[in-house]
Design a protein around this motif. Structure first.
Motif, short mmCIF file in Angstrom:
data_model
loop_
_atom_site.label_atom_id
_atom_site.label_comp_id
_atom_site.label_asym_id
_atom_site.label_seq_id
_atom_site.Cartn_x
_atom_site.Cartn_y
_atom_site.Cartn_z
N PRO A 308 3.82 3.60 7.84
CA PRO A 308 2.50 3.74 7.44
C PRO A 308 2.19 2.85 6.14
CG PRO A 308 3.25 5.92 7.74
CD PRO A 308 4.60 4.94 7.98
N GLY A 309 1.27 2.33 6.02
CA GLY A 309 0.78 1.63 4.81
C GLY A 309 -0.07 0.42 5.33
N CYS A 323 -14.06 11.08 7.21
CA CYS A 323 -12.60 11.34 7.12
C CYS A 323 -11.79 9.92 6.81
CB CYS A 323 -11.84 12.02 8.37
SG CYS A 323 -12.12 13.86 8.32
N ALA A 324 -12.18 9.08 7.56
CA ALA A 324 -11.63 7.57 7.50
C ALA A 324 -11.94 6.96 6.08
CB ALA A 324 -12.19 6.85 8.59
N PRO A 332 -4.42 4.76 0.14
CA PRO A 332 -3.98 3.64 0.69
C PRO A 332 -2.47 3.15 0.90
CG PRO A 332 -4.41 3.31 -1.49
CD PRO A 332 -5.02 4.68 -1.07
N ASP A 333 -1.41 3.97 0.37
CA ASP A 333 -0.07 4.08 0.71
C ASP A 333 0.06 4.30 2.00
OD1 ASP A 333 -1.31 6.53 -0.10
OD2 ASP A 333 0.83 7.32 -0.19
N ARG A 334 -0.87 5.13 2.70
CA ARG A 334 -0.68 5.55 4.03
C ARG A 334 -1.68 4.66 5.01
NH1 ARG A 334 3.91 8.00 5.47
NH2 ARG A 334 4.09 10.27 4.65
N PHE A 335 -2.68 4.43 4.35
CA PHE A 335 -3.64 3.59 5.58
C PHE A 335 -4.20 2.43 4.72
CE2 PHE A 335 -4.18 7.96 6.68
CZ PHE A 335 -3.55 8.07 7.76
N ASP A 384 -5.08 -4.51 -1.69
CA ASP A 384 -4.80 -5.09 -0.32
C ASP A 384 -5.36 -4.08 0.78
OD1 ASP A 384 -2.52 -6.71 -1.28
OD2 ASP A 384 -1.34 -4.98 -1.86
N SER A 385 -6.44 -3.33 0.35
CA SER A 385 -7.28 -2.52 1.49
C SER A 385 -8.34 -3.26 1.95
CB SER A 385 -7.63 -1.27 0.52
OG SER A 385 -6.58 -0.31 0.30
#
Length: 450
Positions: A308-309, A323-324, A332-335, A384-385
């Motif tokens: 994840p990340g 939800c997204a 943002p650490d997961r997605f 970075d997102s």
């Protein structure tokens, strides 16, 4: 880069386990071959009734006009005033409501003033009109492709996971991986149970789609998209596959990229169709922890997936799009990427007070802290997102949310791609196209697509 995906016909050769189909329940409810004869039969029955009461033509005119007016008012009251479905009726919904009520007016005249045969046909007009109208509205929304879908019976069989000849070993890099000769032509999908071991969330079965590259020996490590359905009548992960035709669309992406595409996991964030935990942890269920802990843990243990990340995206339609937005902004650490299709501006039930009392135990501070636009502002900058935000051009309820989300995300440093689906409403036709475009956007972002 965003590529508009052309319609893809269902593939008879797609890999899926054999399972028995009952012909009646698999009747295609969106097919013109089914709908046109039904409409024709309804029209003929109405004409027969009108012919049988032609001497009462004034009553017929009054009945048709009164029915059309009642239908128009009913559509306005239920759809615009009470907002029973959470979205305004489309022009198709409004017209068909008027048509159905007009046909019911004709049936009433036939039952009251007709002879025996006319009364029999008039009695048949009632169910014919209701079914015709219901299927027309269903076709407009693209919600239930078959009778089984309308009954809540999914056609999605259990997933057969690929064998792992080298468990625990390092996976090939997708950038240098080359497809073997025996790679399947299509991806594979099926249902799986993802337990809520940490969240204790009682999720229904999820669906997982594996691209062809994930089905061979020495499969590469692949990015992951966690994709969520909406909330409402019949809402379930299967909507993405069946109403959104996502397997065909994902196959098209993989076909253009040497069998490479993200793994797509479609978990249940609702627990049941009528529930809306709003992708937070609260009295309606610990949906957020389920999506950020339990789902990634299961994927890590069972699939050849990246951690994840940066190589994970959270995606969804309608409530799933909200939800997204929430999890893309908050985790943002997961997605590292998020795909928001026709989402709301934040978590909500029927109204603000109801949302706070039922979803946050009356804690207004917790409710305010969960608003994603506030989260974006407080956590900026996001270095970075990236986000893909889309809606249909005819979506009058959720379309106006897009520019607000885009502006807030860009102000927070998120790289945003905005997409408007021309002629699209708040329906699965729009969602299927936009979600697939979002996956392809993510495939380019993770360097799977060239």
């Amino acid at each position: 880069m965003t590529t508009t995906l052309p319609p893809v016909p269902p593939s008879a050769s797609r890999e899926r386990p054999d399972h028995p189909d009952v012909p009646v329940t698999t009747l295609p409810l969106l097919s013109a071959h089914v709908l046109v004869p039904l409409y024709a039969l309804t029209l003929v029955a109405a004409v027969v009734v009108l012919a049988g009461v032609r001497r009462s033509w004034r009553w017929c005119v009054v009945a048709v006009l009164a029915g059309a007016v009642v239908g128009t008012l009913l559509s306005w009251f239920l759809g615009d005033v009470l907002d029973v479905l959470g979205i305004p009726p489309t022009w198709v919904d409004r017209i068909w409501t008027g048509v159905v009520c007009a046909l019911l007016g004709v049936a009433v005249v036939g039952l009251v003033r007709g002879r025996r045969l006319t009364r029999v046909v008039a009695a048949l007009v009632v169910p014919l009109a209701l079914v015709s109208g219901g299927l027309a509205v269903n076709r407009d929304a693209g919600l239930y492709p078959t009778i089984a879908d309308a009954l809540g019976q999914s056609h999605v069989p259990p997933l057969r996971l690929p064998d792992d000849p080298d468990p625990g070993t390092h996976r090939a890099d997708a950038a240098t991986w080359r497809p073997p000769q025996d790679m399947p032509a299509h991806g594979r999908y099926g249902s799986v149970r993802i337990p809520g071991e940490v969240s204790h969330f009682h999720a229904r079965p999820a669906i997982v789609w594996l691209p062809p590259a994930a089905l061979v020996e020495h499969a590469p490590e692949l990015p992951v998209v966690v994709m969520l359905s909406g909330q409402g009548p019949g809402a379930a992960p299967a909507n993405i596959i069946e109403a959104g035709r996502m397997a065909d669309r994902l196959d098209a992406i993989a076909h253009r990229n040497r069998g490479l595409a993200p793994i797509v996991v479609m978990p249940d964030q609702l627990a049941r169709a009528s529930n809306n935990p709003m992708c937070v942890d609260g009295p309606l269920g610990n949906s957020a922890t389920y999506l950020t802990r339990d789902v990634p843990d299961w994927v890590h243990d069972h699939l050849h997936a990246a951690d994840p990340g940066a190589d994970w995206a959270i995606a969804g339609f309608s409530q799933g799009g909200t939800c997204a937005l929430q999890l893309g902004a908050g985790r943002p650490d997961r997605f590292g990427s998020w795909i928001d299709v026709s989402g709301q501006i934040g978590p909500v039930l029927q109204g603000g007070d109801d949302t706070v009392s039922r979803g946050f135990r009356g804690d207004r501070a917790a409710y305010a802290a969960a608003q994603p636009l506030r989260v974006l502002a407080e956590r900026a900058p996001y270095r970075d997102s990236a986000a893909f935000v889309a809606a249909g051009s005819d979506d009058s309820r959720y379309g106006p949310v897009v520019p607000k989300v885009v502006a807030a995300a860009r102000s927070a440093g998120v790289t945003v791609t905005e997409r408007v689906i021309e002629g699209g409403g708040h329906d699965w036709h729009t969602a299927g196209v936009a979600l697939a475009e979002g996956v392809e956007w993510f495939a380019h972002r993770t360097h799977l697509a060239r």
